[in-house]
Write a protein that holds these residues in place. Sequence first.
Motif, mmCIF file in Angstrom:
data_model
loop_
_atom_site.group_PDB
_atom_site.id
_atom_site.type_symbol
_atom_site.label_atom_id
_atom_site.label_comp_id
_atom_site.label_asym_id
_atom_site.label_seq_id
_atom_site.Cartn_x
_atom_site.Cartn_y
_atom_site.Cartn_z
ATOM 1 N N LEU A 186 0.845 -1.191 0.000
ATOM 2 C CA LEU A 186 0.000 0.000 0.000
ATOM 3 C C LEU A 186 0.878 1.239 0.000
ATOM 4 O O LEU A 186 1.657 1.450 0.919
ATOM 5 N N ASP A 187 0.780 2.016 -1.039
ATOM 6 C CA ASP A 187 1.461 3.315 -1.098
ATOM 7 C C ASP A 187 0.439 4.358 -0.657
ATOM 8 O O ASP A 187 -0.563 4.571 -1.331
ATOM 9 N N GLU A 188 0.708 4.974 0.470
ATOM 10 C CA GLU A 188 -0.292 5.852 1.076
ATOM 11 C C GLU A 188 -0.360 7.243 0.452
ATOM 12 O O GLU A 188 -1.172 8.065 0.861
ATOM 13 N N GLY A 189 0.499 7.488 -0.531
ATOM 14 C CA GLY A 189 0.353 8.714 -1.309
ATOM 15 C C GLY A 189 0.504 10.007 -0.540
ATOM 16 O O GLY A 189 1.391 10.095 0.291
ATOM 17 N N PRO A 190 -0.381 10.995 -0.712
ATOM 18 C CA PRO A 190 -1.654 10.885 -1.445
ATOM 19 C C PRO A 190 -1.473 11.029 -2.964
ATOM 20 O O PRO A 190 -0.542 11.689 -3.384
ATOM 21 N N PRO A 191 -2.423 10.443 -3.738
ATOM 22 C CA PRO A 191 -3.473 9.534 -3.269
ATOM 23 C C PRO A 191 -2.908 8.135 -2.998
ATOM 24 O O PRO A 191 -1.857 7.770 -3.519
ATOM 25 N N SER A 192 -3.619 7.367 -2.204
ATOM 26 C CA SER A 192 -3.202 6.005 -1.918
ATOM 27 C C SER A 192 -3.407 5.123 -3.155
ATOM 28 O O SER A 192 -4.349 5.328 -3.916
ATOM 29 N N TYR A 193 -2.509 4.179 -3.335
ATOM 30 C CA TYR A 193 -2.711 3.237 -4.429
ATOM 31 C C TYR A 193 -2.038 1.914 -4.098
ATOM 32 O O TYR A 193 -1.148 1.832 -3.254
ATOM 33 N N LEU A 194 -2.497 0.883 -4.800
ATOM 34 C CA LEU A 194 -2.010 -0.469 -4.593
ATOM 35 C C LEU A 194 -0.850 -0.743 -5.534
ATOM 36 O O LEU A 194 -0.908 -0.429 -6.725
ATOM 37 N N ASN A 195 0.198 -1.328 -4.978
ATOM 38 C CA ASN A 195 1.352 -1.737 -5.775
ATOM 39 C C ASN A 195 1.636 -3.212 -5.512
ATOM 40 O O ASN A 195 1.549 -3.666 -4.374
ATOM 41 N N TRP A 196 1.936 -3.946 -6.559
ATOM 42 C CA TRP A 196 2.291 -5.361 -6.431
ATOM 43 C C TRP A 196 3.785 -5.502 -6.684
ATOM 44 O O TRP A 196 4.260 -5.253 -7.791
ATOM 45 N N LYS A 197 4.547 -5.928 -5.673
ATOM 46 C CA LYS A 197 5.993 -6.067 -5.801
ATOM 47 C C LYS A 197 6.354 -7.525 -6.064
ATOM 48 O O LYS A 197 5.937 -8.416 -5.319
ATOM 49 N N LEU A 198 7.121 -7.753 -7.116
ATOM 50 C CA LEU A 198 7.549 -9.102 -7.453
ATOM 51 C C LEU A 198 8.762 -9.466 -6.599
ATOM 52 O O LEU A 198 9.789 -8.785 -6.651
ATOM 53 N N GLU A 199 8.625 -10.526 -5.812
ATOM 54 C CA GLU A 199 9.700 -10.949 -4.928
ATOM 55 C C GLU A 199 10.037 -12.408 -5.156
ATOM 56 O O GLU A 199 9.157 -13.227 -5.414
ATOM 57 N N ARG A 200 11.304 -12.728 -5.010
ATOM 58 C CA ARG A 200 11.761 -14.103 -5.172
ATOM 59 C C ARG A 200 11.335 -14.934 -3.962
ATOM 60 O O ARG A 200 11.421 -14.481 -2.821
#
Length: 205
Positions: free
Chosen positions: A188-202
């Motif tokens: 969760l990137d709280e911004g503003p504005p807040s937005y959803l991020n998907w991080k690719l992890e091994r």
Amino acid sequence: MNDLIPAWERIEAWLRQHQCTSELSELHPPASDEAVQSLQDAIPYPLHPHLVQWLGIHAGAPMYDASIWPDRYVPYDVEALKGGPEHMEMMLEEFNEQRDEDPEQWILDPWADPLWLPIAGTNTGESLLIDHRPGDTYGNIIEVDYEGNEVTAVRWKNLGEMIRLMAEALESGSPMPYSRQYAYVPQLDEGPPSYLNWKLERIPD
């Protein structure tokens, strides 16, 4: 098969709870029955039921303003979906031309099929497709990534599974399965504005 709709409702509830409403608001409203029928008329095979269910929730989004799906994928709208078969035909011609240049050394699997339908894309050229071939592969979500180690790879069993795994990852904060080596972790990137991020992890060995 009906898990897709309640799973997406859970995703929207999470997004609203965490004030990630800007990208959510970019998604198109549900497709009308007439729009879905016009899509079916343009596709030379029956649409997978999960895709029809999805279009009954959101008829895609403007490219590339609603990257709620993992890895910045934005679902295509009805008009873009109609162009899927023609796009697959072009990609298959490209594959055959490149393979024919050096058939003895060619090792890549085909990156197109007449019964694959592109359903989402990124601004860097990757695509998600639904496999409409009959048999065990029916409904598989395939990723096409020309820059990846695997040009084509099955990522999820079907669209319903993908959305269910998204919902579970958001609610628990746990990784979302992606491949044998990697998973998507919601952030969760709280911004503003807040937005959803998907991080690719091994995935740890």
